[in-house]
Design a protein around this motif. Sequence first.
Motif, PDB file in Angstrom:
ATOM      1  N   LYS A 168      15.811   3.726 -57.712  1.00 31.22           N
ATOM      2  CA  LYS A 168      16.856   2.759 -57.770  1.00 31.22           C
ATOM      3  C   LYS A 168      18.006   3.049 -56.878  1.00 31.22           C
ATOM      4  O   LYS A 168      19.160   3.067 -56.881  1.00 31.22           O
ATOM      5  CB  LYS A 168      17.568   3.023 -59.250  1.00 31.22           C
ATOM      6  CG  LYS A 168      16.878   2.768 -60.390  1.00 31.22           C
ATOM      7  CD  LYS A 168      17.579   2.905 -61.746  1.00 31.22           C
ATOM      8  CE  LYS A 168      16.568   2.912 -62.780  1.00 31.22           C
ATOM      9  NZ  LYS A 168      17.357   3.039 -64.258  1.00 31.22           N
ATOM     10  N   ASP A 169      17.443   3.299 -55.429  1.00 36.27           N
ATOM     11  CA  ASP A 169      18.170   3.280 -54.375  1.00 36.27           C
ATOM     12  C   ASP A 169      17.850   2.026 -53.641  1.00 36.27           C
ATOM     13  O   ASP A 169      17.093   1.764 -52.882  1.00 36.27           O
ATOM     14  CB  ASP A 169      17.545   4.349 -53.370  1.00 36.27           C
ATOM     15  CG  ASP A 169      18.257   4.475 -52.109  1.00 36.27           C
ATOM     16  OD1 ASP A 169      19.551   4.075 -52.056  1.00 36.27           O
ATOM     17  OD2 ASP A 169      17.843   5.337 -51.301  1.00 36.27           O
ATOM     18  N   PHE A 170      18.774   1.087 -54.157  1.00 32.10           N
ATOM     19  CA  PHE A 170      18.435  -0.390 -53.559  1.00 32.10           C
ATOM     20  C   PHE A 170      19.294  -0.665 -52.457  1.00 32.10           C
ATOM     21  O   PHE A 170      18.914  -1.418 -51.483  1.00 32.10           O
ATOM     22  CB  PHE A 170      19.181  -1.353 -54.681  1.00 32.10           C
ATOM     23  CG  PHE A 170      18.664  -1.375 -55.964  1.00 32.10           C
ATOM     24  CD1 PHE A 170      17.150  -1.682 -56.011  1.00 32.10           C
ATOM     25  CD2 PHE A 170      19.256  -0.931 -57.015  1.00 32.10           C
ATOM     26  CE1 PHE A 170      16.708  -1.573 -57.453  1.00 32.10           C
ATOM     27  CE2 PHE A 170      18.733  -0.759 -58.189  1.00 32.10           C
ATOM     28  CZ  PHE A 170      17.369  -0.921 -58.360  1.00 32.10           C
ATOM     29  N   GLY A 171      20.101   0.331 -51.877  1.00 32.92           N
ATOM     30  CA  GLY A 171      20.920   0.225 -50.391  1.00 32.92           C
ATOM     31  C   GLY A 171      19.703   0.474 -49.528  1.00 32.92           C
ATOM     32  O   GLY A 171      19.657  -0.010 -48.534  1.00 32.92           O
ATOM     33  N   PHE A 172      18.683   1.565 -49.776  1.00 31.25           N
ATOM     34  CA  PHE A 172      17.762   1.825 -48.837  1.00 31.25           C
ATOM     35  C   PHE A 172      16.759   0.675 -48.693  1.00 31.25           C
ATOM     36  O   PHE A 172      16.454   0.439 -47.742  1.00 31.25           O
ATOM     37  CB  PHE A 172      16.823   2.932 -49.305  1.00 31.25           C
ATOM     38  CG  PHE A 172      15.829   3.370 -48.406  1.00 31.25           C
ATOM     39  CD1 PHE A 172      15.836   3.931 -47.234  1.00 31.25           C
ATOM     40  CD2 PHE A 172      14.529   3.056 -48.725  1.00 31.25           C
ATOM     41  CE1 PHE A 172      14.878   4.206 -46.307  1.00 31.25           C
ATOM     42  CE2 PHE A 172      13.400   3.409 -47.990  1.00 31.25           C
ATOM     43  CZ  PHE A 172      13.443   3.959 -46.676  1.00 31.25           C
ATOM     44  N   ILE A 173      16.416  -0.093 -49.645  1.00 26.88           N
ATOM     45  CA  ILE A 173      15.725  -1.223 -49.588  1.00 26.88           C
ATOM     46  C   ILE A 173      16.159  -2.019 -48.586  1.00 26.88           C
ATOM     47  O   ILE A 173      15.595  -3.000 -47.832  1.00 26.88           O
ATOM     48  CB  ILE A 173      15.481  -1.866 -50.886  1.00 26.88           C
ATOM     49  CG1 ILE A 173      14.705  -0.883 -51.871  1.00 26.88           C
ATOM     50  CG2 ILE A 173      14.609  -3.193 -50.941  1.00 26.88           C
ATOM     51  CD1 ILE A 173      14.673  -1.326 -53.320  1.00 26.88           C
ATOM     52  N   VAL A 174      17.491  -2.528 -48.726  1.00 24.23           N
ATOM     53  CA  VAL A 174      18.121  -3.516 -47.856  1.00 24.23           C
ATOM     54  C   VAL A 174      18.047  -2.962 -46.424  1.00 24.23           C
ATOM     55  O   VAL A 174      17.660  -3.622 -45.674  1.00 24.23           O
ATOM     56  CB  VAL A 174      19.700  -3.661 -48.402  1.00 24.23           C
ATOM     57  CG1 VAL A 174      20.379  -4.568 -47.456  1.00 24.23           C
ATOM     58  CG2 VAL A 174      19.725  -4.422 -49.965  1.00 24.23           C
ATOM     59  N   GLU A 175      18.415  -1.777 -46.077  1.00 28.14           N
ATOM     60  CA  GLU A 175      18.592  -1.232 -44.934  1.00 28.14           C
ATOM     61  C   GLU A 175      17.257  -1.218 -44.199  1.00 28.14           C
ATOM     62  O   GLU A 175      16.925  -1.625 -43.181  1.00 28.14           O
ATOM     63  CB  GLU A 175      19.117   0.306 -44.863  1.00 28.14           C
ATOM     64  CG  GLU A 175      20.338   0.309 -45.378  1.00 28.14           C
ATOM     65  CD  GLU A 175      20.845   1.813 -45.381  1.00 28.14           C
ATOM     66  OE1 GLU A 175      20.247   2.713 -44.934  1.00 28.14           O
ATOM     67  OE2 GLU A 175      21.927   2.175 -45.859  1.00 28.14           O
ATOM     68  N   HIS A 176      16.094  -0.930 -45.159  1.00 35.15           N
ATOM     69  CA  HIS A 176      14.854  -0.857 -44.557  1.00 35.15           C
ATOM     70  C   HIS A 176      14.228  -2.252 -44.191  1.00 35.15           C
ATOM     71  O   HIS A 176      13.780  -2.326 -42.843  1.00 35.15           O
ATOM     72  CB  HIS A 176      13.687  -0.306 -45.394  1.00 35.15           C
ATOM     73  CG  HIS A 176      12.247  -0.326 -44.997  1.00 35.15           C
ATOM     74  ND1 HIS A 176      11.364  -1.306 -45.459  1.00 35.15           N
ATOM     75  CD2 HIS A 176      11.609   0.684 -44.302  1.00 35.15           C
ATOM     76  CE1 HIS A 176      10.327  -0.976 -44.709  1.00 35.15           C
ATOM     77  NE2 HIS A 176      10.521   0.235 -44.232  1.00 35.15           N
ATOM     78  N   ASN A 177      14.730  -3.331 -44.983  1.00 36.23           N
ATOM     79  CA  ASN A 177      14.089  -4.720 -44.679  1.00 36.23           C
ATOM     80  C   ASN A 177      15.077  -5.260 -43.503  1.00 36.23           C
ATOM     81  O   ASN A 177      14.599  -6.217 -42.833  1.00 36.23           O
ATOM     82  CB  ASN A 177      14.234  -5.388 -46.016  1.00 36.23           C
ATOM     83  CG  ASN A 177      13.183  -4.893 -47.121  1.00 36.23           C
ATOM     84  OD1 ASN A 177      11.831  -4.643 -46.568  1.00 36.23           O
ATOM     85  ND2 ASN A 177      13.430  -5.213 -48.106  1.00 36.23           N
ATOM     86  N   VAL A 178      16.241  -4.859 -43.505  1.00 33.12           N
ATOM     87  CA  VAL A 178      17.105  -5.306 -42.245  1.00 33.12           C
ATOM     88  C   VAL A 178      16.402  -4.856 -40.986  1.00 33.12           C
ATOM     89  O   VAL A 178      16.311  -5.773 -40.283  1.00 33.12           O
ATOM     90  CB  VAL A 178      18.381  -4.884 -42.190  1.00 33.12           C
ATOM     91  CG1 VAL A 178      19.364  -5.318 -41.166  1.00 33.12           C
ATOM     92  CG2 VAL A 178      19.117  -5.578 -43.434  1.00 33.12           C
ATOM     93  N   ASP A 179      16.187  -3.762 -41.117  1.00 32.77           N
ATOM     94  CA  ASP A 179      15.181  -3.151 -39.852  1.00 32.77           C
ATOM     95  C   ASP A 179      14.180  -3.756 -39.449  1.00 32.77           C
ATOM     96  O   ASP A 179      13.732  -4.151 -38.407  1.00 32.77           O
ATOM     97  CB  ASP A 179      15.040  -1.403 -40.002  1.00 32.77           C
ATOM     98  CG  ASP A 179      16.288  -0.657 -39.668  1.00 32.77           C
ATOM     99  OD1 ASP A 179      17.362  -1.268 -39.249  1.00 32.77           O
ATOM    100  OD2 ASP A 179      16.325   0.402 -40.361  1.00 32.77           O
ATOM    101  N   VAL A 180      13.134  -4.102 -40.695  1.00 31.99           N
ATOM    102  CA  VAL A 180      12.039  -4.996 -40.248  1.00 31.99           C
ATOM    103  C   VAL A 180      12.247  -6.056 -39.826  1.00 31.99           C
ATOM    104  O   VAL A 180      11.547  -6.613 -38.917  1.00 31.99           O
ATOM    105  CB  VAL A 180      11.352  -4.906 -41.838  1.00 31.99           C
ATOM    106  CG1 VAL A 180      10.169  -6.084 -41.611  1.00 31.99           C
ATOM    107  CG2 VAL A 180      10.750  -3.421 -42.390  1.00 31.99           C
ATOM    108  N   LEU A 181      13.242  -6.983 -40.205  1.00 33.46           N
ATOM    109  CA  LEU A 181      13.379  -8.079 -39.676  1.00 33.46           C
ATOM    110  C   LEU A 181      14.236  -8.179 -38.249  1.00 33.46           C
ATOM    111  O   LEU A 181      13.693  -8.904 -37.603  1.00 33.46           O
ATOM    112  CB  LEU A 181      14.646  -8.814 -40.435  1.00 33.46           C
ATOM    113  CG  LEU A 181      14.306  -9.342 -42.075  1.00 33.46           C
ATOM    114  CD1 LEU A 181      15.304  -9.676 -42.702  1.00 33.46           C
ATOM    115  CD2 LEU A 181      13.053 -10.309 -41.951  1.00 33.46           C
TER     116      LEU A 181
END
Length: 81
Positions: free
Chosen positions: A47-60
């Motif tokens: 439930k670390d949704f902040g990490f998902i956002v950070e990771h996907n921003v880096d991917v983009l």
Amino acid sequence: MVLIITLFFAYMFIPMQKNAFNQIMYTQGETVSKSIVQASSDAIISKDFGFIVEHNVDVLKNNASIHYVLVSPKSWGKDLD
């Protein structure tokens, strides 16, 4: 004669280059999607949704050909309390 030879090689090599380019794009897409799935699945479980956002921003940022990423669990709203 030179024109005929040039047209022949263009006719033969353009489809080969197109297939190679498509294979490269497919491989890159597979690699990026596996990275997103692996990082997001671990983060969803914890439930670390902040990490998902950070990771996907880096991917983009690192992949200009990707326009958006959408991550959602199958049971949206049921197990996220």
